[in-house]
Write a protein that holds these residues in place. Structure first.
Motif, PDB file in Angstrom:
ATOM      1  N   ILE A 259       1.824  15.062  -5.058  1.00 59.34           N
ATOM      2  CA  ILE A 259       1.613  15.767  -6.321  1.00 59.34           C
ATOM      3  C   ILE A 259       1.145  17.178  -5.980  1.00 59.34           C
ATOM      4  O   ILE A 259       0.136  17.349  -5.292  1.00 59.34           O
ATOM      5  CB  ILE A 259       0.570  15.032  -7.177  1.00 59.34           C
ATOM      6  N   PHE A 260       1.899  18.171  -6.424  1.00 60.62           N
ATOM      7  CA  PHE A 260       1.624  19.567  -6.080  1.00 60.62           C
ATOM      8  C   PHE A 260       1.149  20.333  -7.306  1.00 60.62           C
ATOM      9  O   PHE A 260       1.670  20.145  -8.406  1.00 60.62           O
ATOM     10  CB  PHE A 260       2.889  20.257  -5.553  1.00 60.62           C
TER      11      PHE A 260
ATOM     12  N   ILE B 273       8.717  12.084  -4.681  1.00 58.68           N
ATOM     13  CA  ILE B 273       8.609  10.680  -4.281  1.00 58.68           C
ATOM     14  C   ILE B 273       9.495  10.440  -3.070  1.00 58.68           C
ATOM     15  O   ILE B 273      10.660  10.872  -3.023  1.00 58.68           O
ATOM     16  CB  ILE B 273       8.988   9.748  -5.454  1.00 58.68           C
ATOM     17  N   ARG B 274       8.930   9.776  -2.093  1.00 57.23           N
ATOM     18  CA  ARG B 274       9.592   9.532  -0.815  1.00 57.23           C
ATOM     19  C   ARG B 274      10.913   8.780  -1.014  1.00 57.23           C
ATOM     20  O   ARG B 274      11.033   7.902  -1.872  1.00 57.23           O
ATOM     21  CB  ARG B 274       8.646   8.723   0.075  1.00 57.23           C
TER      22      ARG B 274
ATOM     23  N   GLU C 298       0.837  -1.201   0.000  1.00 61.26           N
ATOM     24  CA  GLU C 298       0.000   0.000   0.000  1.00 61.26           C
ATOM     25  C   GLU C 298       0.871   1.251   0.000  1.00 61.26           C
ATOM     26  O   GLU C 298       1.871   1.326   0.723  1.00 61.26           O
ATOM     27  CB  GLU C 298      -0.895  -0.015   1.239  1.00 61.26           C
ATOM     28  N   ILE C 299       0.503   2.217  -0.825  1.00 55.48           N
ATOM     29  CA  ILE C 299       1.236   3.482  -0.857  1.00 55.48           C
ATOM     30  C   ILE C 299       0.266   4.622  -0.568  1.00 55.48           C
ATOM     31  O   ILE C 299      -0.916   4.532  -0.857  1.00 55.48           O
ATOM     32  CB  ILE C 299       1.958   3.706  -2.201  1.00 55.48           C
ATOM     33  N   VAL C 300       0.802   5.681   0.004  1.00 57.82           N
ATOM     34  CA  VAL C 300       0.009   6.871   0.334  1.00 57.82           C
ATOM     35  C   VAL C 300       0.309   7.958  -0.691  1.00 57.82           C
ATOM     36  O   VAL C 300       1.467   8.354  -0.859  1.00 57.82           O
ATOM     37  CB  VAL C 300       0.332   7.374   1.754  1.00 57.82           C
ATOM     38  N   VAL C 301      -0.734   8.393  -1.384  1.00 56.63           N
ATOM     39  CA  VAL C 301      -0.595   9.433  -2.401  1.00 56.63           C
ATOM     40  C   VAL C 301      -1.353  10.670  -1.935  1.00 56.63           C
ATOM     41  O   VAL C 301      -2.512  10.576  -1.519  1.00 56.63           O
ATOM     42  CB  VAL C 301      -1.143   8.963  -3.761  1.00 56.63           C
ATOM     43  N   THR C 302      -0.710  11.825  -2.001  1.00 54.21           N
ATOM     44  CA  THR C 302      -1.376  13.085  -1.655  1.00 54.21           C
ATOM     45  C   THR C 302      -1.322  14.014  -2.861  1.00 54.21           C
ATOM     46  O   THR C 302      -0.382  13.964  -3.651  1.00 54.21           O
ATOM     47  CB  THR C 302      -0.695  13.777  -0.455  1.00 54.21           C
TER      48      THR C 302
END
Length: 199
Positions: free
Chosen positions: A36-37, A75-76, A3-7
């Motif tokens: 994503i900004f 990306i982390r 699972e990945i967290v996307v904002t």
């Protein structure tokens, strides 16, 4: 893939060091893996020094002669990402990345639509994305469109015609894109921000 967290966040400018610090601190608290900004307001070639301690991969789409617009993807550091290809809008409206994320082929897209004329802009960007994309598709952005006006706008209506909204909906469907917030909150009426278009 785990699972990945996307904002996705319209930051309305990231040139202030103090604001950047607060934004990145908040994203760390969310354990965001991909951020994503929109509206970064970085002028091309004038991107400020960005911290590489948490986000080690930074990609930008900026306007050449203005600090308006701008899309960035971070990306982390702990996410193993290998970039294979990118598509960068010279006007700072979209940014598409394709690569391997933990051995999974992904396409990550950031889109920032204008406050007017957004439907043609979005359909153009999504058409390009349709040709570019491969693997798992992740899209974040500020579309400046209420996809379901009765639920997504305070006026319960849209200034766009039903024909325009249907055309956009059809393009989103072709890409198998869904509004994940609306999927999780099918009947809620909630808004992050309202910005009136000035004459």
């Amino acid at each position: 893939m785990a699972e990945i967290v996307v904002t996705s966040w319209n930051v309305r400018g990231l040139n202030s060091p103090q604001k950047r610090s607060r934004v990145f601190q908040h994203l760390r608290s969310l354990h965001s893996d991909i951020s994503i900004f929109q509206e970064t307001h970085f002028k091309r070639g004038k991107t400020p020094n960005l911290p590489l301690t948490y986000f080690s991969h930074w990609y930008h789409s900026s306007h050449a002669s203005s600090k308006s617009r701008g899309v960035s993807i971070a990306i982390r550091k702990s996410m193993p990402f290998t970039l294979q290809n990118s598509m960068i809008d010279p006007e700072g409206r979209y940014l598409f990345l394709k690569g391997l994320l933990a051995n999974t082929l992904v396409t990550v897209a950031g889109i920032y639509a204008p406050n007017s004329g957004q439907i043609p802009c979005l359909i153009d960007a999504l058409t390009k994305l349709q040709s570019f994309r491969e693997g798992l598709l992740i899209v974040g952005g500020d579309l400046n469109v209420a996809l379901e006006p009765p639920l997504d706008s305070t006026a319960r209506s849209s200034s766009m015609s039903h024909r325009q909204l249907r055309a956009l909906g059809k393009k989103l469907k072709c890409l198998h894109l869904i509004d994940v917030w609306r999927l999780s909150h099918p009947h809620d009426r909630d808004y992050t921000h309202y910005s009136e278009v000035l004459p």
